[in-house]
Design an enzyme around this catalytic site. Structure first.
Site, PDB file in Angstrom:
ATOM      1  N   SER A 136       6.289   8.716  -4.214  1.00 56.75           N
ATOM      2  CA  SER A 136       6.698   9.320  -2.948  1.00 56.75           C
ATOM      3  C   SER A 136       6.986  10.810  -3.138  1.00 56.75           C
ATOM      4  O   SER A 136       6.104  11.565  -3.544  1.00 56.75           O
ATOM      5  CB  SER A 136       7.898   8.561  -2.371  1.00 56.75           C
ATOM      6  OG  SER A 136       8.242   9.042  -1.093  1.00 56.75           O
ATOM      7  N   HIS A 148       7.031   6.635   4.986  1.00 60.39           N
ATOM      8  CA  HIS A 148       5.673   6.133   4.730  1.00 60.39           C
ATOM      9  C   HIS A 148       5.230   5.123   5.791  1.00 60.39           C
ATOM     10  O   HIS A 148       4.542   4.150   5.493  1.00 60.39           O
ATOM     11  CB  HIS A 148       5.572   5.554   3.319  1.00 60.39           C
ATOM     12  CG  HIS A 148       5.973   6.539   2.265  1.00 60.39           C
ATOM     13  ND1 HIS A 148       5.229   7.668   1.996  1.00 60.39           N
ATOM     14  CD2 HIS A 148       7.065   6.614   1.467  1.00 60.39           C
ATOM     15  CE1 HIS A 148       5.833   8.373   1.059  1.00 60.39           C
ATOM     16  NE2 HIS A 148       6.960   7.765   0.736  1.00 60.39           N
TER      17      HIS A 148
END
Length: 305
Positions: A86, A190
């Protein structure tokens, strides 16, 4: 082959930066980065409480700064590949020379602010599911309206969505899932909930000076290696609203012939996954400067090889 990896949001804990600032030059470096992005990284990394560093706009720059600082403490380093989970992908982009350190901190500051604004629109969150079969878990999450936002491998998937959807998951776990653990994050990262952040990141990315990766860069999007700086940055922009496929990254490490993995500060999460998914691969997690000697030994072994 040595892989250098950087953790994502949720790895931070109160005071975790304190011992690192005692290293020569570390405090000066953190102060310069703080000035560049308008955020007191030293304060948040040493004195702030858990709620303060849970703030997306704070946590993300803090994680990237800690990753860069701890990697620099290892000295000259030439990994065979780099990757980040991430927000850790921005740290990895700096490791690969795609961005310089200050540019990486400025980009992550924009990312954190934009994602915090997007998270404020709707009350959302993320929860880790431990155990279970992805072929069973993923359809179950989709039935509940949740997104499998992080497919981490080693029996772990992170679901993201509204608080109501996550409450429904607690009451109706997929078959085989042992536990559902809420994460210390402030939004459904996300997922489509982060779409408003993409345009702001695109604008910021357009002002960057980028270089092609100097080492193999493995992308969260699909576990593939990326050869150009422009493509790395494009993927950094898009990944905020799309799932992280860390499972595929680890498959790529295996294909590349990884024999060792070092996770920069605040390490632990990714080495834990690697121990289960990559048996036989030596791992070191940089949690405090006390871990540097073990990491340097691993680096020396691979440099000699």
């Amino acid at each position: 082959m040595l892989v250098l990896v950087a953790p994502g949001q949720g790895a931070q804990t109160p005071g975790f930066l304190t011992p690192w600032l005692e290293l020569p030059g570390a405090a000066d470096r953190i102060a310069a980065w703080s000035d560049a992005i308008g955020l007191d990284l030293a304060h948040y990394g040493t004195k702030a409480d858990a709620d303060e560093i849970r703030d997306t706009a704070v946590a993300q720059p803090l994680l990237v700064a800690a990753g860069l600082l701890s990697a620099a403490a290892l000295g000259d380093l030439a990994p065979g590949a780099v990757a980040g989970h991430s927000v850790g992908e921005i740290t990895a982009a700096a490791f690969a020379g795609v961005l310089d350190d200050t540019a990486a901190l400025r980009l992550v500051r924009t990312r954190g602010l934009a994602m915090a604004e997007a998270a404020a629109i709707t009350e959302t969150g993320m929860s880790a599911l431990l155990g279970g079969d992805p072929e069973v878990t993923v359809p179950h999450l989709e039935k509940l309206g949740l997104t499998p936002a992080n497919v981490n491998g080693a029996g772990q998937i992170v679901a993201a969505g509204t608080l109501e959807q996550l409450a429904a998951l607690e009451a109706d776990k997929p078959e085989g899932v042992r536990r559902v653990v809420p994460l210390k994050v402030a939004g459904a990262f996300h997922t489509h909930h982060m779409a408003p952040a993409v345009a702001k990141l695109e604008a910021a990315a357009g002002e960057l000076t980028v270089a092609d990766p100097s080492v193999t860069y493995v992308s969260n999007k699909d576990g593939r290696t990326v050869a150009t700086g422009a493509e790395v940055v494009s993927r950094l922009v898009g990944q905020v609203a799309n799932p992280v496929r860390w499972d595929l990254c680890m498959e790529t490490f295996k294909t590349l012939g990884a024999t060792a993995l070092i996770e920069v500060c605040p390490g632990g999460t990714l080495t834990g996954l690697a121990k289960r998914a990559l048996p036989g691969v030596a791992t070191v997690a940089l949690k405090t400067p006390d871990d540097l000697d073990a990491a340097r030994t691993l680096v020396a072994e691979h440099t000699a090889a």
